[in-house]
Write an enzyme that holds these catalytic residues in place. Structure first.
Site, PDB file in Angstrom:
ATOM      1  N   CYS A 190      39.511  47.414  41.863  1.00  0.00           N
ATOM      2  CA  CYS A 190      39.825  47.712  40.474  1.00  0.00           C
ATOM      3  C   CYS A 190      41.301  47.444  40.148  1.00  0.00           C
ATOM      4  O   CYS A 190      41.693  46.296  40.020  1.00  0.00           O
ATOM      5  CB  CYS A 190      39.415  49.133  40.121  1.00  0.00           C
ATOM      6  N   GLU A 193      33.664  51.707  46.720  1.00  0.00           N
ATOM      7  CA  GLU A 193      33.810  52.917  47.531  1.00  0.00           C
ATOM      8  C   GLU A 193      32.773  53.982  47.169  1.00  0.00           C
ATOM      9  O   GLU A 193      32.513  54.888  47.958  1.00  0.00           O
ATOM     10  CB  GLU A 193      35.230  53.486  47.404  1.00  0.00           C
ATOM     11  N   HIS A 251      33.956  49.208  41.813  1.00  0.00           N
ATOM     12  CA  HIS A 251      34.319  50.287  42.740  1.00  0.00           C
ATOM     13  C   HIS A 251      33.301  50.386  43.878  1.00  0.00           C
ATOM     14  O   HIS A 251      32.367  51.204  43.834  1.00  0.00           O
ATOM     15  CB  HIS A 251      34.414  51.624  42.002  1.00  0.00           C
TER      16      HIS A 251
END
Length: 260
Positions: free
Chosen positions: A113, A223, A221
């Protein structure tokens, strides 16, 4: 053998509007520890505390996280406007230097990001302050309401270059991703290869051409629930493998397998 150390770039916060802190999301540490199989260490992004060289000598890889403040447009030769949002000049000073150093050293780096945008700016590229204001573009911002599951839900397709590093990594030329960003790449920097785009043309996946090590970045994202997602999991696993190769060779470049 001890696990490689991944430096997770932190963000400046005021806890209870008064206590200054550097922090990173727990999901970043979880992805590094459980999927990349490395030791997560949160880095204070302030050049007063550690130099780029000291950070890289301490870590085997760098994770450039997302963050609410944006890269200051002065870094790509533009004036700041209200649309550019908030800034963190200390993070700019640390993160942009880390990108340039890793690109030369071959030290593994994964950008997420804001980290994706930092990779582009560090290499001489520029950013749009607000993607959703551009003709024909969708709103890529995080939904203002709902649960975390709803905010991080898969929302759009990313088309990848056939035969490119992301295609080879994911085993597909189309993947579904979440989207929680306002800004995006305007002009790619030197050696920045846009390897994946959303349906509206927004750059979503890049790598640095000719980098001697793992240098990949995504606008989404990964994660979020990285161990469960079929796109996030191979990305963090490849990042961890690159960090292990770096540590195993005593900090020497290991040619990025993904870029071939």
């Amino acid at each position: 053998m001890s696990r490689p150390v991944i430096g997770i770039v932190g963000n400046f916060h005021l806890i209870n509007d008064e206590y200054p802190a550097h922090a990173a999301g727990e999901m970043n540490s979880r992805a590094v520890a459980e999927v990349a199989d490395c030791v997560p260490v949160i880095l204070p992004t302030d050049p007063r505390f550690a130099t780029v060289e000291e950070i890289l000598d301490t870590c085997d890889g760098i994770l450039l996280t997302g963050g609410r403040p944006n890269v200051h447009p002065a870094e790509y030769g533009e004036d700041a406007t209200e649309a550019h949002g908030a800034f963190d000049r200390d993070r700019d000073a640390v993160a942009l230097g880390l990108v340039r150093a890793c690109a030369e050293r071959g030290q593994p780096m994964l950008g997420i990001c804001r980290g994706f945008q930092e990779v582009n700016v560090a290499m001489g590229g520029s950013l749009y302050p607000e993607i959703r204001d551009l003709p024909g573009r969708m709103n890529h911002r995080m939904p203002p309401d709902g649960t975390l599951e709803e905010k991080f839900a898969l929302r759009h397709r990313v088309s990848l270059t056939e035969g490119g590093p992301f295609h080879r990594l994911f085993g597909a030329t189309e993947v579904m991703t979440n989207t929680l960003h306002g800004q995006g790449i305007k002009e790619p920097g030197a050696r920045i290869i846009v390897d994946g785009r959303a349906d509206d043309g927004t750059a979503e996946a890049v790598y640095i051409d000719g980098a001697p090590g793992f240098m990949m970045a995504v606008q989404w994202h990964p994660e979020w629930r990285a161990g469960e997602d079929p796109v996030s999991r191979p990305l963090f696993q490849a990042f961890g493998e690159a960090a292990r190769a770096w540590a195993g060779q005593g900090g020497q470049p290991a040619r990025m397998a993904a870029a071939g």
